[in-house]
Enzyme design. Structure first.
Site, PDB file in Angstrom:
ATOM      1  N   SER A 298      41.191  50.518  63.692  1.00  0.00           N
ATOM      2  CA  SER A 298      41.386  49.664  62.508  1.00  0.00           C
ATOM      3  C   SER A 298      40.131  49.730  61.656  1.00  0.00           C
ATOM      4  O   SER A 298      39.074  50.140  62.123  1.00  0.00           O
ATOM      5  CB  SER A 298      41.605  48.215  62.923  1.00  0.00           C
ATOM      6  N   ASP A 299      40.227  49.300  60.407  1.00  0.00           N
ATOM      7  CA  ASP A 299      39.008  49.111  59.641  1.00  0.00           C
ATOM      8  C   ASP A 299      38.336  47.819  60.133  1.00  0.00           C
ATOM      9  O   ASP A 299      38.899  47.057  60.908  1.00  0.00           O
ATOM     10  CB  ASP A 299      39.307  49.069  58.132  1.00  0.00           C
ATOM     11  N   TRP A 300      37.138  47.596  59.632  1.00  0.00           N
ATOM     12  CA  TRP A 300      36.265  46.509  60.088  1.00  0.00           C
ATOM     13  C   TRP A 300      36.980  45.158  60.039  1.00  0.00           C
ATOM     14  O   TRP A 300      37.258  44.634  58.964  1.00  0.00           O
ATOM     15  CB  TRP A 300      35.021  46.501  59.198  1.00  0.00           C
TER      16      TRP A 300
END
Ligand code: BGC
Length: 769
Positions: A298-300
């Site tokens: 996932s992104d941050w």
């Protein structure tokens, strides 16, 4: 020295070092199958998976972020404790010392039950230590291979830095230049972006990401992130399956076809469902249609942020939704390990996530770690970094040559009245270099500069002085870059003010220098801190008081060559009008000054093109060349702005002129079609032209096709008077599109093509396919 040869010399020692790593098979005193490099990866994965507890599985799927300073690790606390307890599987590795990585890794190998190595990721976007031009600039060179060469260098540096996983290439298609992150994209065209992405994957991974001079690449941000409403970041998008298939997915598909190891899911939603919990894109498309079995991160904190979207009630539920959709690793969110209840373990117990789904995610993670060579080579050779960054070393010298070539090919000459450029030093006694970008190394390397350093960057002042030693160059800053204090974020997350004085403004000194000079070079633009993530802009002009400074200097009546430094195509009408010449330099990287001097003095002919349309004004945004013709192509525009951009996609001047004649379609003996046109250098200098092929399908039942679509290009260099016939095959691949069900299609029917120097000019040719 050829790069391949250079790499082998440099890393002859690295393989010897590898033997010090994971060869002892001694976690439990016996050599288990997963520890045996002679066994097939799938066998090792299954063996290891079968040994893991639910908690260990959840821990492996969590990614944390480590930054300097090293105290993070000390005394069995912080990261040391988390690693030892099996609560982390990988890091975003923002630390600068490779030795630190070995320390973290040692804890994972020696202090955990199964000794699963950690993976270390970093945002290496356009260079790791030596910095190259930003991607939209490099895309504008229309030479995708440059991306491969750049990322080969970056991969070697990243590995030496202790990184085995790079969060690039960025695959988002830039359609709204107000969005700060257009600075990381390969421009507005999916076809060009796809080619640039594929080359980057090849450059990073080099066919085998486990080799000591390669890394795993990561396509991001999957998918549609660039479509944020109004050019704002982290927000909702509004596009349907047609655009998803034909605009946003193609660069990802190209990266997958190039063999990418990982993909990052994005912050945005797609038709109401946030991307990291979107089963349609993560599972139906990626796994089902594309048969891709790599790792999705996932992104941050994108998973945790499902709660902000109002999509999940709490982090545990967010984790379950993401896992069920097909998202494997949670970057920073803690949704799998630290959520209310027991995170993923609890969600499995409660039956909201199946154990099989978690196993599948862990399988992908382990496969990734084997593929990157972490089990066989877990440690980094701490001596390598000094070698690759040594200015006197062959590697750095070769890297600088490429960075200079890339930056020179990437800049775009937008205006050149009265052949002001190239500069002839023999005719100049004194030049005034005015503006806050003139003698700044830091600004040249852009917003994602990884481990790049401003002090290792050649400023424009340094480049011009070296190129014109007999010309007096007065360097005058004139004003601050912005009226707000300029800050930078250190590796430890602290923001510090780095500008001298944001209120600095001294037009008088600038005007005085201009008056004393034969010619003025204005070095202005937008500060790099206003480009990249979370830096959307409503205005597209120069930042701070630079426009005021420019106008004051223009009053001097001296010819002005403006060099624009920017992360997006700035809209600066007064600069276009009052300058004799305008060169968009973007953020050119560590060799900025040398490369720009090469172009300004004509040692290298300008050949870069705009990879994004340059709006006349912000009111035109979003603006991109491949829009619909709509129902009344001649009507419906703004009353107070023309429809066309100031400079269209594909546009860029050279120091010579080219004529396009005799465009035609011919049928070869084998029945296939080709488009041809004659291109002639009609000027007095040799020059490089980027010849572009655009197509349009007149009636498409799948959905409307854009007014033009780039489907081919060729860089050609011609001597004065020389001509070349440029040929493009008109085949299925060039003419087709992707249907809503993901199938590629190419219809029989009427088409047009243009062979042209940019996306608005050229004579159309009708043909039947
Ligand atoms: C960005 C990603 C980046 C990640 C890790 C996020 O905020 O959107 O592009 O890879 O941070 O640094």
């Amino acid at each position: 020295m050829k790069n391949a040869c250079l790499f082998s010399v440099l890393f002859a020692a690295a393989s010897a070092f590898a033997a010090e790593g994971w060869t002892d098979c001694n976690r439990n005193g016996t050599c288990d199958p997963y520890e045996d490099p002679s066994l097939p990866v799938e066998r090792r994965v299954e063996d290891l998976l079968a040994r893991m507890t639910p908690e260990e599985k959840a821990g492996q799927l969590y990614q944390d972020c480590a930054s300097d300073p090293k105290e993070n690790f000390d005394a069995g606390q912080g990261f040391h404790a988390k690693i030892r307890d099996g609560r982390i599987g990988s890091f975003i590795w923002n630390c600068s010392a490779p030795g630190e990585r070995n320390r973290y890794q040692r804890a994972a190998l020696e202090e955990t039950r199964l000794g699963i190595p950690l993976s270390f990721a970093h945002d290496v976007i356009h260079g790791c230590n030596l910095i190259f031009p930003i991607s939209p600039a490099l895309a504008g060179a229309f030479e995708p291979e440059l991306f491969r060469r750049m990322q080969r260098i970056a991969a070697v540096e990243a590995r030496a830095q202790g990184v085995d996983w790079c969060f690039a290439p960025m695959c988002d298609v830039a359609r709204d230049v107000r969005w700060g992150r257009v600075q990381e994209t390969c421009g507005e065209d999916p076809y060009l972006a796809a080619l640039c992405v594929a080359e980057q994957v090849k450059g990073f991974q080099n066919g085998d990401p486990s080799s000591p001079d390669a890394v795993a690449a990561c396509l991001k941000h999957f998918v549609g992130y660039s479509a944020g409403t109004g050019g704002r970041d982290y927000t909702a998008t509004h596009f349907g399956e047609w655009d998803l298939r034909n605009i946003y997915l193609p660069p990802f598909r190209a990266g997958v076809d190039a063999g990418v190891a990982t993909i990052m899911s994005s912050f945005n939603d797609i038709d109401g469902i946030p991307a990291c919990a979107n089963r349609h894109t993560l599972t139906d498309v990626l796994r089902g249609e594309w048969k891709w079995n790599g790792l999705v991160v996932s992104d941050w904190d994108a998973i945790g942020e499902l709660c902000f979207w109002g999509y999940a009630a709490n982090r545990a539920e967010a984790g379950a939704l993401a896992m069920n959709a097909g998202n494997d690793v949670d970057m920073m969110g803690g949704a799998f390990v630290q959520a209310q209840g027991e995170g993923l373990v609890g969600e499995v117990k409660a039956g909201r996530v199946s154990a099989a789904a978690v196993d599948e995610a862990v399988r992908r993670l382990l496969r990734f770690k084997f593929r990157v060579g972490l089990f066989e080579r877990p440690y980094v050779d701490e001596g390598r970094l000094a070698k690759v960054t040594d200015e006197a070393g062959d590697f750095r010298k070769a890297a600088r040559v490429l960075a200079r070539e890339a930056a020179a090919k990437a800049c775009v000459l937008a205006k050149n009245a009265k052949e002001t450029l190239p500069l002839d030093p023999a005719k100049l006694k004194r030049v005034a270099l005015i503006g806050p970008m003139g003698d700044d190394g830091d600004e040249m390397i852009g917003a994602w500069f990884a481990h790049g350093r401003g002090e290792e960057t050649v400023s424009l002042a340094a480049g011009l002085k070296a190129a014109m030693p007999d010309v007096a160059i007065d360097v005058v800053k004139g004003c601050a870059l912005n009226t707000e204090a300029k800050t930078t974020t250190l590796q430890d997350g602290k923001a510090v003010v780095v500008s001298d004085d944001p209120s600095f403004y001294d037009a008088a000194a600038a005007v005085e220098a201009a008056k004393a000079a034969d010619l003025v070079v204005m070095a202005v633009g937008e500060l790099k801190g206003w480009t990249g993530e979370n830096t959307s802009r409503a205005f597209l002009g120069l930042t701070g008081r630079q426009q005021e400074l420019f106008d004051a200097v223009a009053e001097s009546g001296k010819p002005i060559v403006t060099v624009l430094f920017c992360g997006r195509p700035l809209s600066v009408p007064a600069v276009w009008e009052k300058s004799a010449a305008v060169l968009y330099a973007w953020q050119p990287g560590s060799e900025a000054g040398n490369a720009l001097a090469d172009v300004l003095l004509g040692k290298v002919d300008p050949s870069g093109r705009f990879s994004m349309s340059v709006p006349r004004d912000r009111g035109q945004c979003p603006i991109f060349y491949n829009h619909a013709t709509g129902s009344r192509p001649w009507d419906g525009h703004y009353r107070d702005l023309p429809r066309k951009p100031a400079y269209p996609f594909g546009y860029g001047l050279t120091y010579t002129t080219f004529a396009y004649t005799n465009p035609k379609v011919t049928r070869r003996a084998d029945g296939t079609l080709e488009a041809t046109a004659k291109v002639t250098n009609t000027g007095k200098r040799a020059g490089t032209e980027v010849v572009q092929l655009y197509i349009n399908q007149l009636a498409c039942r799948g959905g409307w096709r854009p007014r033009r679509e780039l489907r081919g290009f060729e860089r050609i260099t011609l001597q004065p008077g020389e001509s070349r016939e440029v040929v493009f095959a008109l085949d299925e691949k060039r003419l087709g599109y992707v249907k809503r069900d993901g199938q590629f299609a190419c219809d029989h029917g009427e088409y047009k093509f243009w062979i042209a120097p940019d996306s608005v000019s050229g004579d159309e040719v009708l043909f039947n396919y």
